[in-house]
Design a protein around this motif. Structure first.
Motif, PDB file in Angstrom:
ATOM      1  N   ILE A  82     -31.257 -11.334 -63.294  1.00 23.34           N
ATOM      2  CA  ILE A  82     -29.937 -11.373 -62.690  1.00 23.34           C
ATOM      3  C   ILE A  82     -29.836 -12.519 -61.694  1.00 23.34           C
ATOM      4  N   ILE A  83     -30.982 -12.873 -61.111  1.00 22.81           N
ATOM      5  CA  ILE A  83     -31.001 -13.998 -60.174  1.00 22.81           C
ATOM      6  C   ILE A  83     -31.780 -15.142 -60.793  1.00 22.81           C
ATOM      7  N   ILE A 100     -35.418  -7.120 -55.088  1.00 16.72           N
ATOM      8  CA  ILE A 100     -35.525  -8.488 -55.599  1.00 16.72           C
ATOM      9  C   ILE A 100     -36.412  -8.531 -56.840  1.00 16.72           C
ATOM     10  N   LYS A 101     -37.488  -7.773 -56.851  1.00 15.31           N
ATOM     11  CA  LYS A 101     -38.359  -7.725 -58.032  1.00 15.31           C
ATOM     12  C   LYS A 101     -37.603  -7.186 -59.246  1.00 15.31           C
ATOM     13  N   ILE A 102     -36.808  -6.149 -59.033  1.00 13.90           N
ATOM     14  CA  ILE A 102     -36.000  -5.591 -60.130  1.00 13.90           C
ATOM     15  C   ILE A 102     -35.006  -6.647 -60.623  1.00 13.90           C
ATOM     16  N   LEU A 103     -34.325  -7.312 -59.705  1.00 12.03           N
ATOM     17  CA  LEU A 103     -33.379  -8.343 -60.089  1.00 12.03           C
ATOM     18  C   LEU A 103     -34.054  -9.518 -60.794  1.00 12.03           C
ATOM     19  N   LEU A 163     -31.506 -13.658 -52.159  1.00 11.07           N
ATOM     20  CA  LEU A 163     -30.637 -13.969 -53.292  1.00 11.07           C
ATOM     21  C   LEU A 163     -29.914 -15.299 -53.124  1.00 11.07           C
ATOM     22  N   LEU A 164     -29.382 -15.541 -51.925  1.00 13.22           N
ATOM     23  CA  LEU A 164     -28.454 -16.660 -51.738  1.00 13.22           C
ATOM     24  C   LEU A 164     -28.923 -17.729 -50.758  1.00 13.22           C
TER      25      LEU A 164
END
Length: 162
Positions: free
Chosen positions: A160-161, A152-155, A49-50
């Protein structure tokens, strides 16, 4: 380092969530006087994510806190260094959204963690303990890679990302 300053509250929450997630699922490994948990899920998710520096901070701090909370202070320095490096490597190329690239760096980070704990267990308890640590750490990382990739796939799908 700019993202660290801008996302300090988010990093603090990810450290806390990662630590709680790891505390929720603890499987002791008597031979190594250690344990298997879901710490990698939080580290890998935060790293993807970051980015690398955030992955290093979440990995190092949550790994160290977990050792202190669970009463394994002999592992503290090893955990901070190993999980910090693991998080950095996992997130170094986090901007790349290709699954193959993400999985490659997650697997590289996993190898760093497994090798790091082999060395640490060997230093603390001997070569037999180092060898005994490998299987549990492989299992821990397999779950970490799979679950964090799903998150991560869902996000990604929810946008969201970035």
């Amino acid at each position: 380092m700019k993202i660290i300053k801008e996302k300090l509250a988010l990093l603090a929450m990810l450290i806390a969530l990662t630590t709680v997630l790891a505390l929720t699922f603890i499987f002791p490994v008597p031979m190594t006087k250690g344990y298997v948990n879901f710490l990698e899920v939080g580290i890998y998710t935060a790293a993807m994510l970051l980015g690398g520096p955030a992955g290093a901070i979440v990995g190092g701090i949550s790994g160290g806190m977990l050792d202190l909370i669970l009463g394994y202070p002999q592992w503290l320095i090893f955990s901070v260094v190993i999980h910090g490096t693991q998080g950095y490597v996992a997130g170094k190329w986090s901007g790349n959204k290709q699954n193959v690239t993400r999985i490659f760096f997650l697997l590289l980070a996993s190898v760093i963690m497994i090798a790091g704990y082999f060395v640490a267990a060997t230093i603390l308890y001997g070569k037999v303990a180092g060898i005994a640590s490998i299987f549990g750490n492989i299992i821990q990382n397999v779950f970490g890679v799979i679950i964090s990739m799903i998150i991560i796939k869902i996000l990604d799908r929810l946008k969201i990302i970035n």
